[in-house]
Write an enzyme that holds these catalytic residues in place. Sequence first.
Site, short mmCIF file in Angstrom:
data_model
loop_
_atom_site.label_atom_id
_atom_site.label_comp_id
_atom_site.label_asym_id
_atom_site.label_seq_id
_atom_site.Cartn_x
_atom_site.Cartn_y
_atom_site.Cartn_z
N SER A 108 37.86 58.49 -63.45
CA SER A 108 37.12 57.30 -63.88
C SER A 108 37.66 56.07 -63.14
CB SER A 108 37.30 57.11 -65.39
OG SER A 108 36.83 55.83 -65.76
N SER A 109 36.84 55.03 -63.08
CA SER A 109 37.25 53.80 -62.39
C SER A 109 38.39 53.09 -63.12
CB SER A 109 36.05 52.84 -62.31
OG SER A 109 35.56 52.56 -63.62
N CYS A 110 38.66 53.49 -64.38
CA CYS A 110 39.71 52.82 -65.16
C CYS A 110 41.11 53.19 -64.67
CB CYS A 110 39.59 53.16 -66.62
SG CYS A 110 40.06 54.85 -66.91
N TYR A 137 43.90 56.88 -71.66
CA TYR A 137 42.84 57.63 -70.97
C TYR A 137 43.08 57.60 -69.46
CZ TYR A 137 37.85 58.21 -69.48
OH TYR A 137 36.66 58.58 -68.89
N LYS A 141 43.81 60.67 -66.79
CA LYS A 141 42.97 60.89 -65.60
C LYS A 141 43.81 60.91 -64.33
CE LYS A 141 38.94 61.35 -67.48
NZ LYS A 141 38.21 62.63 -67.34
N HIS A 180 29.93 53.35 -74.91
CA HIS A 180 30.10 52.36 -73.85
C HIS A 180 29.08 51.24 -74.05
CE1 HIS A 180 32.11 55.83 -71.85
NE2 HIS A 180 32.90 54.87 -71.45
N1 LIG Z 1 30.46 57.96 -69.50
C1 LIG Z 1 31.02 57.21 -68.57
O1 LIG Z 1 30.71 56.01 -68.43
C2 LIG Z 1 32.02 57.80 -67.63
C3 LIG Z 1 32.47 59.12 -67.76
N2 LIG Z 1 33.39 59.59 -66.86
C4 LIG Z 1 33.92 60.97 -66.97
O2 LIG Z 1 32.86 61.91 -66.87
C5 LIG Z 1 33.17 63.06 -67.67
C6 LIG Z 1 32.05 63.31 -68.65
O3 LIG Z 1 31.83 62.13 -69.40
P1 LIG Z 1 30.52 62.04 -70.33
O4 LIG Z 1 29.54 63.06 -69.90
O5 LIG Z 1 30.13 60.61 -70.39
O6 LIG Z 1 31.12 62.44 -71.75
P2 LIG Z 1 30.37 63.06 -73.01
O7 LIG Z 1 31.14 62.60 -74.20
O8 LIG Z 1 28.90 62.83 -72.93
O9 LIG Z 1 30.62 64.64 -72.83
C7 LIG Z 1 31.92 65.13 -72.93
C8 LIG Z 1 31.85 66.63 -73.09
O10 LIG Z 1 33.17 67.11 -73.23
C9 LIG Z 1 33.16 68.17 -74.16
N3 LIG Z 1 34.42 68.21 -74.87
C10 LIG Z 1 35.11 67.18 -75.42
N4 LIG Z 1 36.22 67.64 -76.01
C11 LIG Z 1 36.25 68.99 -75.83
C12 LIG Z 1 37.12 70.03 -76.22
N5 LIG Z 1 38.24 69.79 -76.92
N6 LIG Z 1 36.81 71.29 -75.86
C13 LIG Z 1 35.68 71.56 -75.15
N7 LIG Z 1 34.81 70.63 -74.74
C14 LIG Z 1 35.10 69.35 -75.09
C15 LIG Z 1 32.01 67.91 -75.14
O11 LIG Z 1 31.48 69.16 -75.50
P3 LIG Z 1 30.48 69.41 -76.76
O12 LIG Z 1 29.23 68.63 -76.45
O13 LIG Z 1 30.23 70.90 -76.74
O14 LIG Z 1 31.20 68.94 -77.98
C16 LIG Z 1 31.05 67.07 -74.30
O15 LIG Z 1 29.96 67.83 -73.86
C17 LIG Z 1 34.51 62.77 -68.33
O16 LIG Z 1 35.55 63.35 -67.58
C18 LIG Z 1 34.59 61.26 -68.29
O17 LIG Z 1 35.95 60.84 -68.28
C19 LIG Z 1 33.89 58.83 -65.84
C20 LIG Z 1 33.47 57.53 -65.70
C21 LIG Z 1 32.51 56.92 -66.58
C1 LIG Z 2 33.88 53.91 -68.01
C2 LIG Z 2 34.93 53.04 -68.60
O1 LIG Z 2 34.54 52.66 -69.91
C3 LIG Z 2 35.53 52.05 -70.70
O2 LIG Z 2 35.91 50.82 -70.13
P1 LIG Z 2 34.96 49.56 -70.25
O3 LIG Z 2 34.04 49.56 -69.11
O4 LIG Z 2 35.78 48.32 -70.50
O5 LIG Z 2 34.19 49.92 -71.60
P2 LIG Z 2 32.89 49.46 -72.31
O6 LIG Z 2 31.68 49.98 -71.59
O7 LIG Z 2 33.05 49.88 -73.74
O8 LIG Z 2 32.93 47.83 -72.29
C4 LIG Z 2 32.59 47.12 -71.15
C5 LIG Z 2 32.54 45.65 -71.53
O9 LIG Z 2 31.39 45.45 -72.37
C6 LIG Z 2 31.74 44.65 -73.49
N1 LIG Z 2 30.82 44.90 -74.60
C7 LIG Z 2 29.97 43.98 -75.10
N2 LIG Z 2 29.27 44.49 -76.15
C8 LIG Z 2 29.70 45.77 -76.30
C9 LIG Z 2 29.34 46.79 -77.24
O10 LIG Z 2 28.51 46.62 -78.17
N3 LIG Z 2 29.96 48.01 -77.06
C10 LIG Z 2 30.89 48.22 -76.08
N4 LIG Z 2 31.46 49.45 -75.97
N5 LIG Z 2 31.28 47.25 -75.19
C11 LIG Z 2 30.67 46.03 -75.31
C12 LIG Z 2 33.19 45.08 -73.76
O11 LIG Z 2 33.83 44.11 -74.58
C13 LIG Z 2 33.74 45.14 -72.35
O12 LIG Z 2 34.08 43.86 -71.90
C14 LIG Z 2 36.72 52.95 -70.84
O13 LIG Z 2 36.33 54.20 -71.33
C15 LIG Z 2 37.28 53.19 -69.51
O14 LIG Z 2 38.34 54.12 -69.64
C16 LIG Z 2 36.24 53.72 -68.58
O15 LIG Z 2 36.47 54.67 -67.88
#
Ligand SMILES: NC(=O)C1=CN([C@@H]2O[C@H](COP(=O)(O)OP(=O)(O)OC[C@H]3O[C@@H](n4cnc5c(N)ncnc54)[C@H](OP(=O)(O)O)[C@@H]3O)[C@@H](O)[C@H]2O)C=CC1
Ligand SMILES: C[C@H]1O[C@H](OP(=O)(O)OP(=O)(O)OC[C@H]2O[C@@H](n3cnc4c(=O)[nH]c(N)nc43)[C@H](O)[C@@H]2O)[C@@H](O)[C@@H](O)C1=O
Length: 311
Positions: A108-110, A137, A141, A180
Amino acid sequence: MEKDAKIYIAGHRGMVGSAMLRRLQQAGFTNFVTRTSSELDLRNQQAVADFFTQEKPDYVVLAAAKVGGINANNIYRGEFLYDNLMIQNNVIHSSYLNGVKKLLFLGSSCIYPKFAPQPLQETALLTGELESTNEPYAIAKIAGIKLCDAYRSQYGCNYISAMPTNLYGPHDNYDLKNSHVLPALLRKFHEAKEAGVPEVEVWGTGTPRREFLHADDLADACYWLLENYNEPGLVNIGTGTDLSIRELAELVQRTVGYDGNIRFNSDYPDGTPRKLMDVSKLAGHGWVASIGLEEGVAGVYASAFKDQQPA
Ligand SMILES: NC(=O)C1=CN([C@@H]2O[C@H](COP(=O)(O)OP(=O)(O)OC[C@H]3O[C@@H](n4cnc5c(N)ncnc54)[C@H](OP(=O)(O)O)[C@@H]3O)[C@@H](O)[C@H]2O)C=CC1
Ligand SMILES: C[C@H]1O[C@H](OP(=O)(O)OP(=O)(O)OC[C@H]2O[C@@H](n3cnc4c(=O)[nH]c(N)nc43)[C@H](O)[C@@H]2O)[C@@H](O)[C@@H](O)C1=O
């Protein structure tokens, strides 16, 4: 990858995992193995070892993780560190023990330092302090990236690491506390419009900037990496453009057609001020994102909120 290869998508029901399944099916692959988290808890080392011995996948997409927005990351710090370390250690180690040809790890970008020069280059990793709200987190990563590289160095494993920016798309998480920002704002503005309430609360000051990539674009980039990229280190995946949270809120307001007010609540953390990815590494190989933010958000809103016609 051979078209009859067995591909394990860890996290296939999630936003990224389901996008990867769609993209690989579109490319003509048919031999997939999947497990839900209730069928296989990837934190359980023995269960993962038994699964890999039984299934022996050729390729692994590691899209399973404990994932959430800024609030979830800040509250469930232990889970974000423990679950992600256990999941990735078990899947990466069992992949090695069972001769997996290639594994794609999603970071992730974090992972980059809070105040690293923008746009964020892959070389910025570990050059400064991390953002506090998602440090657990991010540490997990970074450990995943380093484990992939260490297994390449010691065992010759071809395990690669992709660093996506903030994502959105089908099967996103819309829980208002743990999601998010983009899915949270879509739901907040939609429900405010439906209920006729005069104001929507947006967390923070609205000044942080974020970059948003559609999950289908991410999946396309990851498919390219699976077919063509075999290097250690990490690869940023993003659009190369960002906007402020205020601009994002106004974009979602327009998409939903909400005409009330927006109130920023600075009791909530802003998190990292900016995390714009330098996407030149992938661009140098000819890959660029294709789904624009306005178009992508309109499409997600229409499908996630049951055929709502964007304004
Ligand atoms: N969403 C975002 O903005 C970003 C996501 N990523 C990365 O992309 C990847 C996927 O993220 P995203 O699709 O958004 O996440 P989701 O929460 O949508 O999906 C996560 C998946 O992980 C599975 N999972 C979680 N815990 C367990 C466990 N203990 N055992 C087995 N499976 C598990 C869940 O399975 P089930 O559905 O069966 O419970 C789920 O399908 C991650 O590595 C995340 O860090 C990176 C940058 C940004
Ligand atoms: C993908 C990335 O995602 C996360 O980092 P993040 O980008 O900071 O997360 P975010 O999407 O929750 O927030 C972005 C910004 O948005 C603002 N904000 C406003 N209003 C709401 C609101 O209602 N909900 C949320 N969640 N945020 C809000 C919030 O205050 C912040 O300034 C981590 O998982 C990190 O580990 C990572 O990998």
